[in-house]
Motif scaffolding. Structure first.
Motif, short mmCIF file in Angstrom:
data_model
loop_
_atom_site.label_atom_id
_atom_site.label_comp_id
_atom_site.label_asym_id
_atom_site.label_seq_id
_atom_site.Cartn_x
_atom_site.Cartn_y
_atom_site.Cartn_z
N SER A 86 1.98 35.02 -34.38
CA SER A 86 1.82 36.00 -35.51
C SER A 86 1.35 35.32 -36.87
O SER A 86 1.68 34.05 -37.08
CB SER A 86 2.73 36.74 -35.74
N TRP A 103 -5.31 42.26 -30.74
CA TRP A 103 -4.28 43.26 -31.00
C TRP A 103 -3.74 43.50 -29.90
O TRP A 103 -4.06 43.89 -28.90
CB TRP A 103 -4.96 44.33 -31.90
N TYR A 105 0.41 45.58 -28.25
CA TYR A 105 1.19 46.65 -28.70
C TYR A 105 2.82 46.53 -28.17
O TYR A 105 3.16 45.59 -27.54
CB TYR A 105 0.67 47.81 -28.08
N VAL A 139 1.00 48.55 -32.88
CA VAL A 139 0.16 47.52 -32.45
C VAL A 139 0.30 46.56 -33.44
O VAL A 139 0.35 46.91 -34.78
CB VAL A 139 -1.28 48.07 -32.50
N PRO A 141 -1.18 42.20 -34.67
CA PRO A 141 -2.15 41.30 -34.31
C PRO A 141 -1.53 39.69 -34.08
O PRO A 141 -0.46 39.69 -34.62
CB PRO A 141 -3.08 40.92 -35.59
#
Length: 321
Positions: A86, A103, A105, A139, A141
């Motif tokens: 992340s 992306w 989830y 969601v 990234p």
């Protein structure tokens, strides 16, 4: 007075996410002639298929749809690492990044204490504090570690060595044990593979009639995913009254089978998908009327796999993790 921003429901968030995924799948089909999970496990020059890890926790990402998404991104961008991180963890480790994120989830648990008009926590008859709880769809990234610089060695890119595909021979103990533990009624010697709901059994051709070992086990697992659809198992509403309903259940079974085969460590050849390539246009066409068609199928496949995994012991699950 400022307007209060309306909080989106899980259904709305899933619908928005689905539109993004649908576009990616359509683009992939146009470029490769198949859907991403129909490619097999190894894509030459890229990170291994469906084996993507969180660089910090060094654990595989949950939810098989995330593995599909990350595999597509790795192939598209030429990443050789199967590690992802992340933005906040890149910054914590004084690293830098370039390029766009991918992306994925997750479902995140929440709970909230229930209070009265006086603001004090309410309690039940046993004196326990009352709480509301649930799960939020979100969601977020992530960046492949190939996109990053200056990360500590333990987090940096770790190229996954591609293994040349070698056809398997003979029955596989790990797959035989997995299927045996489920305990579904199976009748062999049939001319085709199927699940018969009215009699609750799986019909299968004999092992020797299959061209490849991979095709035998992927077919067998596929029918076990169908077996989970009954009301007392995973309760998937499926009456096959429409072509769309039948195609949807086939999509659930195909993705579920790929998921289990991946967990078992059994590579799949493209022949395993030949019977379902005819459905691809039907699946993608359904998205015009139902944007969550494929995402819903992935989530139901996930549920079916968890149900089948429930028949395995903890030690056996460690073997396939």
């Amino acid at each position: 007075m400022a307007k209060t921003k309306k909080v989106k429901t899980n259904k709305e968030k899933i619908s928005n996410f689905s539109q993004h995924i649908n576009d990616a799948f359509k683009s992939y089909k146009k470029k490769h002639g198949c859907l991403p999970w129909q490619r097999g496990w190894i894509v030459t020059g890229n990170a291994s298929w469906f084996n993507h890890m969180n660089a910090v926790g060094n654990k595989a990402y949950g939810y098989f749809l995330n593995q599909i998404i990350l595999s597509m991104s790795a192939e598209e961008n030429g990443y050789t690492s199967n590690k992802w991180i992340s933005k906040s963890n890149i910054q914590k480790n004084n690293g830098t990044w370039k390029g766009s994120p991918t992306w994925i989830y997750g479902w995140f648990y929440w709970e909230q204490i229930i209070t009265g008009k006086d603001g004090k926590a309410l309690k039940d008859e046993k004196g326990k504090i009352k709480k509301n709880s649930g799960f939020n769809f979100r969601v977020f990234p992530v960046y492949n570690t190939d996109q990053c610089s200056n990360l500590p060695e333990k987090l940096s890119s770790s190229e996954v060595e591609a293994v040349e595909y070698t056809p398997l021979e003979g029955r596989l103990d790990i797959a035989e044990e997995y299927i045996s533990n489920i305990g579904a009624k199976v009748e062999f010697g049939k001319s085709g593979a199927y699940y018969k709901p009215s009699m609750d059994y799986i019909g299968m051709p004999d092992f020797e009639t299959f061209k490849t070992v991979e095709n035998y086990y992927s077919t067998f697992i596929h029918e076990h995913i169908h077996w989970t659809k009954t009301k007392d198992r995973c309760n998937r509403d499926d009456n096959h009254k429409s072509r769309k309903a039948y195609a949807f259940e086939e999509l659930v079974a195909e993705i579920g089978a790929v998921h289990v085969m991946n967990n078992l460590g059994i590579q799949m050849d493209k022949d395993a998908f030949n019977n379902h390539l005819a459905y691809v246009d039907s699946w993608l066409g359904a998205l015009d009327d139902d944007t969550t068609f494929i995402v819903d199928a992935c989530m139901l496949a996930e549920k079916a796999v968890k149900f089948l995994n429930g028949f395995q012991t903890k030690e056996e699950l460690k073997k396939v993790a």
